[in-house]
Design a protein around this motif. Structure first.
Motif, short mmCIF file in Angstrom:
data_model
loop_
_atom_site.label_atom_id
_atom_site.label_comp_id
_atom_site.label_asym_id
_atom_site.label_seq_id
_atom_site.Cartn_x
_atom_site.Cartn_y
_atom_site.Cartn_z
N TYR A 109 0.81 -1.22 0.00
CA TYR A 109 0.00 0.00 0.00
C TYR A 109 0.85 1.28 0.00
N LYS A 110 1.93 1.28 0.77
CA LYS A 110 2.76 2.49 0.83
C LYS A 110 4.23 2.16 1.02
N GLU A 111 4.57 1.47 2.11
CA GLU A 111 5.96 1.18 2.43
C GLU A 111 6.29 -0.27 2.09
N GLY A 112 7.60 -0.57 2.12
CA GLY A 112 8.03 -1.92 1.82
C GLY A 112 8.85 -1.97 0.55
N LYS A 113 9.34 -3.17 0.23
CA LYS A 113 10.21 -3.35 -0.93
C LYS A 113 9.65 -4.42 -1.85
N PHE A 173 -5.77 2.98 3.02
CA PHE A 173 -5.66 1.64 3.60
C PHE A 173 -4.47 1.57 4.55
N PHE A 174 -3.36 2.14 4.13
CA PHE A 174 -2.15 2.12 4.95
C PHE A 174 -2.37 2.88 6.26
N GLU A 175 -3.10 4.00 6.18
CA GLU A 175 -3.39 4.78 7.39
C GLU A 175 -4.23 3.97 8.38
N ARG A 176 -4.99 3.04 7.88
CA ARG A 176 -5.79 2.17 8.76
C ARG A 176 -4.94 1.09 9.41
N GLY A 177 -3.70 0.96 8.96
CA GLY A 177 -2.82 -0.06 9.52
C GLY A 177 -2.63 -1.27 8.65
N TYR A 178 -3.18 -1.23 7.43
CA TYR A 178 -3.08 -2.36 6.52
C TYR A 178 -1.83 -2.19 5.66
N PHE A 179 -1.05 -3.26 5.55
CA PHE A 179 0.27 -3.16 4.93
C PHE A 179 0.31 -3.72 3.51
N LEU A 180 -0.32 -4.86 3.31
CA LEU A 180 -0.28 -5.54 2.02
C LEU A 180 -1.69 -5.89 1.55
N GLU A 181 -1.80 -6.15 0.27
CA GLU A 181 -3.08 -6.57 -0.31
C GLU A 181 -2.91 -7.92 -1.01
#
Length: 238
Positions: A109-113, A173-181
């Motif tokens: 959603y926002k962070e990660g590699k 979605f990321f602001e809600r705490g969700y990291f991946l989809e």
């Protein structure tokens, strides 16, 4: 037991169970229901011939059935088998897998590699319409492993039958705490929860959830599958 979605996410070490929330739910449930029954029947057939004579001899002093009934049971093991199944439900449940591991690709959603491996025991089923207060759900749509010692609490996977391609929505979605989809993971955890089987997911990020999501997914998918295979080998899971 290791499972995957299937279709273009097929691995030699994983059972394909269906793409999306619905197919995954149906097929995994059906598989878990049939597996213990088949395993129990196979073992029962092997043991029945050796055990039935000893069992009947031990029960003879307490028998209330006629000799004809005993002969009927010997001639019709399926009837006897049904009785044992109804009387020994725990014996059937013990044949279920001790753990379910789901492997697949996911979008960030926002962070990660990209092409990095992530593990999770937490999933939600939150649709984009809920982000903008255009809908609500009367059912619980979160399965969060708040006390897991092996997986970060923040690694929450959001599942939907639709892929997010709007960057603004992905950030929400990321602001809600969700990291991946990932399309299937919530269904995996929901079914595992019903069967009381521990479950978790291993994911390789193929893309960010933006306008290039599908193009990047196609570009990185083969490498993601290779990374997942290598990771499972390093973990001695395959």
């Amino acid at each position: 037991m290791i499972i995957s979605a299937g279709r273009n996410e097929v691995f030699p070490f994983a059972l394909p169970m269906g793409v999306g929330l619905i197919d995954m739910s149906i097929n995994l449930t059906a598989f878990l229901q049939k597996r213990p029954m088949a395993g129990f029947y196979a073992k029962y057939e092997r043991d029945f011939a050796d055990e039935r004579a000893a069992d009947l001899a031990a029960l003879a002093p307490f028998a209330t059935h006629s000799q004809a009934d005993n002969e009927l049971n010997l001639a019709n093991p399926s009837a006897s088998r049904k009785a044992n199944l109804s009387q020994n439900p725990d014996k059937i449940l013990n044949a279920l897998p001790r753990e379910i591991i789901f492997v697949g690709s996911a979008g960030l959603y926002k962070e990660g590699k990209i092409l990095k491996i992530y593990e999770s025991r937490s999933a939600v089923n939150c649709e984009i319409s809920a982000l903008y207060e255009l809908s609500y759900s009367p059912i619980s749509y979160e399965i969060i492993a708040r006390n897991s010692t092996n997986v970060s609490y923040e690694t929450i996977i959001n599942s939907s039958n639709f892929i997010t391609t709007d960057k603004k929505s992905a950030l929400k979605f990321f602001e809600r705490g969700y990291f991946l989809e990932n399309m299937e993971f919530f269904a995996v955890l929901k079914v595992a929860q019903k069967f009381q089987i521990p479950a978790y997911g291993i994911f390789c990020a193929t893309n960010f959830c933006d306008s290039n999501a599908h193009t990047d997914f196609l570009k990185n998918h083969a490498a993601a599958k290779e990374n997942l295979t290598k990771y499972l080998k390093t973990k001695a899971l395959i």
